[in-house]
Write a protein that holds these residues in place. Structure first.
Motif, mmCIF file in Angstrom:
data_model
loop_
_atom_site.group_PDB
_atom_site.id
_atom_site.type_symbol
_atom_site.label_atom_id
_atom_site.label_comp_id
_atom_site.label_asym_id
_atom_site.label_seq_id
_atom_site.Cartn_x
_atom_site.Cartn_y
_atom_site.Cartn_z
ATOM 1 N N MET A 188 0.841 -1.205 0.000
ATOM 2 C CA MET A 188 0.000 0.000 0.000
ATOM 3 C C MET A 188 0.881 1.263 0.000
ATOM 4 N N THR A 189 0.541 2.183 -0.847
ATOM 5 C CA THR A 189 1.348 3.404 -0.955
ATOM 6 C C THR A 189 0.917 4.432 0.094
ATOM 7 N N THR A 190 1.895 5.007 0.748
ATOM 8 C CA THR A 190 1.608 6.139 1.626
ATOM 9 C C THR A 190 2.589 7.253 1.288
ATOM 10 N N THR A 191 2.037 8.422 1.017
ATOM 11 C CA THR A 191 2.892 9.578 0.721
ATOM 12 C C THR A 191 2.519 10.710 1.661
ATOM 13 N N ARG A 192 3.360 11.698 1.673
ATOM 14 C CA ARG A 192 3.017 12.855 2.497
ATOM 15 C C ARG A 192 3.488 14.134 1.819
ATOM 16 N N PHE A 193 2.757 15.201 2.102
ATOM 17 C CA PHE A 193 3.203 16.544 1.739
ATOM 18 C C PHE A 193 3.482 17.211 3.068
ATOM 19 N N ALA A 194 4.695 17.751 3.215
ATOM 20 C CA ALA A 194 5.137 18.166 4.544
ATOM 21 C C ALA A 194 5.573 19.628 4.596
ATOM 22 N N PRO A 195 4.641 20.546 4.435
ATOM 23 C CA PRO A 195 5.045 21.954 4.477
ATOM 24 C C PRO A 195 5.291 22.448 5.902
ATOM 25 N N SER A 196 6.157 23.422 6.021
ATOM 26 C CA SER A 196 6.322 24.113 7.300
ATOM 27 C C SER A 196 5.361 25.299 7.264
ATOM 28 N N PRO A 197 4.562 25.477 8.302
ATOM 29 C CA PRO A 197 3.577 26.573 8.264
ATOM 30 C C PRO A 197 4.216 27.903 8.605
ATOM 31 N N THR A 198 5.170 28.303 7.786
ATOM 32 C CA THR A 198 5.880 29.558 8.052
ATOM 33 C C THR A 198 5.608 30.573 6.950
ATOM 34 N N GLY A 199 4.700 30.233 6.059
ATOM 35 C CA GLY A 199 4.360 31.159 4.981
ATOM 36 C C GLY A 199 3.279 30.523 4.130
ATOM 37 N N TYR A 200 2.828 31.258 3.126
ATOM 38 C CA TYR A 200 1.828 30.716 2.211
ATOM 39 C C TYR A 200 2.507 29.785 1.213
ATOM 40 N N ILE A 201 1.819 28.751 0.787
ATOM 41 C CA ILE A 201 2.450 27.856 -0.180
ATOM 42 C C ILE A 201 2.325 28.425 -1.595
ATOM 43 N N HIS A 202 3.337 28.109 -2.395
ATOM 44 C CA HIS A 202 3.438 28.689 -3.737
ATOM 45 C C HIS A 202 3.522 27.572 -4.777
ATOM 46 N N VAL A 203 3.710 27.974 -6.028
ATOM 47 C CA VAL A 203 3.723 26.976 -7.107
ATOM 48 C C VAL A 203 4.789 25.899 -6.913
ATOM 49 N N GLY A 204 5.923 26.289 -6.340
ATOM 50 C CA GLY A 204 6.986 25.299 -6.099
ATOM 51 C C GLY A 204 6.501 24.234 -5.126
ATOM 52 N N ASN A 205 5.876 24.657 -4.049
ATOM 53 C CA ASN A 205 5.334 23.691 -3.075
ATOM 54 C C ASN A 205 4.244 22.843 -3.706
ATOM 55 N N LEU A 206 3.470 23.480 -4.573
ATOM 56 C CA LEU A 206 2.343 22.753 -5.171
ATOM 57 C C LEU A 206 2.840 21.551 -5.969
ATOM 58 N N ARG A 207 3.951 21.755 -6.647
ATOM 59 C CA ARG A 207 4.492 20.649 -7.430
ATOM 60 C C ARG A 207 4.746 19.435 -6.518
ATOM 61 N N THR A 208 5.370 19.701 -5.383
ATOM 62 C CA THR A 208 5.657 18.623 -4.439
ATOM 63 C C THR A 208 4.355 17.993 -3.945
ATOM 64 N N ALA A 209 3.427 18.841 -3.557
ATOM 65 C CA ALA A 209 2.156 18.339 -3.029
ATOM 66 C C ALA A 209 1.436 17.484 -4.073
ATOM 67 N N LEU A 210 1.396 18.001 -5.285
ATOM 68 C CA LEU A 210 0.651 17.339 -6.354
ATOM 69 C C LEU A 210 1.253 15.969 -6.692
ATOM 70 N N PHE A 211 2.569 15.908 -6.796
ATOM 71 C CA PHE A 211 3.205 14.626 -7.136
ATOM 72 C C PHE A 211 2.894 13.591 -6.054
ATOM 73 N N ASN A 212 3.032 14.004 -4.811
ATOM 74 C CA ASN A 212 2.765 13.049 -3.729
ATOM 75 C C ASN A 212 1.295 12.645 -3.700
ATOM 76 N N TYR A 213 0.447 13.630 -3.947
ATOM 77 C CA TYR A 213 -0.996 13.339 -3.975
ATOM 78 C C TYR A 213 -1.306 12.324 -5.078
ATOM 79 N N MET A 214 -0.745 12.571 -6.250
ATOM 80 C CA MET A 214 -1.094 11.710 -7.389
ATOM 81 C C MET A 214 -0.530 10.295 -7.230
ATOM 82 N N ILE A 215 0.639 10.188 -6.649
ATOM 83 C CA ILE A 215 1.195 8.843 -6.445
ATOM 84 C C ILE A 215 0.263 8.041 -5.537
#
Ligand code: GLU
Length: 441
Positions: free
Chosen positions: A1-28
Motif C-alpha cells: 500500500m502506498t503512503t505519501t506525504r506533503f510536509a510543508p512548514s507553516p511559516t508562509g503561504y504555499i506557492h507553485v513550487g510547493n504545489l508541485r511537491t504536493a501534487l506529485f505526492n498526492y497523485m502517487i
C-alpha cells in the motif's frame, strides 16, 4: 500500500513550487488508492503560525488535493525525544558546542585549504568534564548524528542512481541547544512511524536524503522510495526564490486562475508529456508517471496559466457561472445568451464584469476621425432597443445600401462605435443583450 506525504512548514503561504511537491505526492497515492498525509512540519514554535496551517489547508482544498490524514509534528515531540534517547544509547548522538561564528571560521579555513567544509567532529574528543564546563559556559550544546562514513546509495525515481559519500557531509544537527527538534529527526521518525512508502520532494533535499536513509536504517525503519524533482525557475531560467512570494497559490486564486489550469500545467511541466488542459483530477492522475520528469531545472511562466484558464472557463456550463452572472445584474432570461457570447471573450471569470457593464451601460464609442460621418449616418438608421437576433443583419444591410461601405470598412467602425472595442463577441448575437448604445446618443 502506498503512503505519501506533503510536509510543508507553516511559516508562509504555499506557492507553485510547493504545489508541485504536493501534487506529485498526492497523485502517487491517488493512483494506487493509497494514503496521502498532510504533515505539518511545525517543530519551530517561533516561525510556525496557525494562520499558515489554515491557509495551507484552504489552498489544497481549493485545488482538490484532499488528504486522508493530517499529522502535526508539534504533537509528536515525545516520539522524537524517545528516538533521540535511543540514538544516544546507540552512540549515534553527540553533543557539540561550537558557536555559529566558530563553525563559520572552521568552514572558511577548510575551504581555504581546498577541503570540503565538513564538520570536523572535534566535539567527539571532549571529555565529560570538558562538556560540563562547556555547558556551564555556553548552555546546552546541539546534538549531532554521527554518520557512518560509507557511501549512501539509492535509485531515485527521477534522478536515477545516486551515490553520496557520507564523509563529504557534516554530521547533521538534530536537536538545537534550546531543545528544539529539527526537521531531519522529526522527518525520519514520522516517515518510519507513518509507514511512508514514497517521498517526492525538491532536489534541494538530495543531501538530506542521503543522511536520512542512514538514520532511517539506524532506527529500524524501512527506507521509502525517493524521487527528487527539479526546482522551478522563471521563464528565462532565473531563480524563482525571490519571486515565489508573488506566486503564492492564494494570489493565483485571487487573480482568477482556475485550479485545473494550475494542476494541468504543474502535473506535466518538466516531463516528457505535453501540457494539455485536463478538466478532471482523474484524467491528470491517469497519465501521471513521476519517472517521466527530467532532472534539469523546470522553467515556469506564470503567464502560461492564463490561456489554460481561459480554455477551462470556456468549458463551463451556464449552471457553473449562473450566480456570478446574476450578481453582475444580468437577468435570468438573458443569462444563457450572455454566457454564450462572452465565454470565448474572457480569460478569467472576473472579465465578465466588463461585458456586463457594456450590455447594461453601454461603452464609450471608439470612432476614428475618418469614420465620424459614417457612424453618425449609421446610428440614425439604428432602431431603438430592444434588439433581436436579426437587428445587426438588417441594420448593417441598410447601412451598406445607404453608404456603399462593405466588409471590414462597414463592420469594424460599427463594432467599435457600439462596443468601444476592436474585438469581441459576434455582433449579431451580442445586439439583443445591449440595453444602451451610447454612440446612438
Ligand atoms: N518541511 C520540509 C520542507 O518543507 C519537508 C521536506 C520533506 O518533504 O521531507 O522542506
Amino acid at each position: 500500500m502506498t503512503t505519501t506525504r506533503f510536509a510543508p512548514s507553516p511559516t508562509g503561504y504555499i506557492h507553485v513550487g510547493n504545489l508541485r511537491t504536493a501534487l506529485f505526492n498526492y497523485m502517487i497515492a491517488a493512483k494506487s488508492g493509497g494514503t496521502f498525509i498532510l504533515r505539518i512540519d511545525d517543530t519551530d514554535p517561533v516561525r510556525s503560525e496557525e494562520k499558515y496551517v489554515d491557509a495551507i489547508k484552504q489552498d489544497l482544498e481549493w485545488l482538490g488535493l484532499t488528504w486522508d490524514k493530517v499529522e502535526r509534528q508539534s504533537t509528536r515531540l515525545d516520539r522524537y525525544a524517545e528516538t533521540a534517547d535511543k540514538l544516544r544509547e546507540m552512540g549515534r548522538f553527540y553533543e557539540a558546542f561550537e558557536t555559529p561564528v566558530e563553525l563559520d571560521l572552521k568552514r572558511k579555513k577548510q575551504l581555504n585549504m581546498g577541503k570540503p567544509p565538513v564538520y570536523d567532529r572535534s566535539a567527539l574528543a571532549l571529555s565529560d568534564a570538558e562538556k560540563e564546563a562547556m555547558r556551564a559556559e555556553r548552555g546546552n550544546g546541539v546534538w549531532r548524528y554521527k554518520l557512518d562514513q560509507e557511501r549512501i546509495e539509492w535509485t531515485d525515481g527521477i534522478l536515477g542512481d545516486i551515490s553520496i559519500d557520507a564523509a563529504s557531509v557534516s554530521d547533521p544537527v538534530l536537536i538545537r541547544g534550546d531543545g528544539q527538534v529539527l526537521y531531519t529527526l522529526a522527518s525520519i521518525v514520522d516517515d518510519t512511524d507513518m509507514g511512508v512508502t514514497n517521498v517526492v520532494r525538491g532536489s534541494d533535499h538530495v543531501t538530506n536524503t542521503a543522511t536520512q536513509i542512514q538514520m532511517i536504517k539506524a532506527i529500524g525503519g524501512t527506507v521509502p522510495d525517493f524521487a527528487h524533482h527539479s526546482l522551478l525557475t522563471g521563464p528565462q531560467g532565473e531563480s524563482l526564490s525571490k519571486r515565489l512570494g508573488t506566486l503564492a497559490l492564494r494570489d493565483l486564486r485571487e487573480a482568477g486562475v482556475q485550479p485545473m489550469a494550475l494542476l494541468s500545467l504543474l502535473a506535466r511541466l518538466g516531463s516528457s508529456q505535453p501540457v494539455e488542459l485536463r478538466t478532471s483530477m482523474d484524467e491528470l492522475i491517469e497519465g501521471f508517471d513521476v519517472t517521466q520528469f527530467g532532472s534539469a531545472p523546470t522553467k515556469f511562466d506564470v503567464d502560461d496559466l492564463y490561456p489554460l484558464t481561459a480554455r477551462y472557463n470556456q468549458t463551463l456550463s451556464l449552471d457553473a457561472v449562473k450566480t456570478r452572472i446574476s450578481d453582475l445584474g444580468i437577468s435570468d432570461d438573458q443569462a444563457e445568451r450572455f454566457w454564450d457570447v462572452t465565454r470565448e471573450n474572457i480569460t478569467v471569470l472576473s472579465d465578465l464584469a466588463e461585458w456586463a457593464d457594456l450590455v447594461k451601460n453601454g461603452a464609450e464609442p471608439l470612432i476614428e476621425d475618418e469614420d465620424k460621418e459614417f457612424v453618425a449616418e449609421a446610428m440614425a438608421m439604428l432602431p431603438e432597443a430592444p434588439y433581436v437576433d436579426t437587428t445587426w443583419g438588417e441594420w448593417t444591410s441598410a447601412v451598406k445600401a445607404a453608404t456603399g461601405r462593405k466588409g471590414k470598412g462597414l463592420f469594424m467602425p460599427l463594432r467599435k462605435a457600439v462596443t468601444g472595442r476592436q474585438r469581441g463577441p459576434d455582433m449579431a448575437s451580442l445586439m439583443p443583450l445591449l440595453q444602451v448604445i451610447k454612440a446612438k446618443g
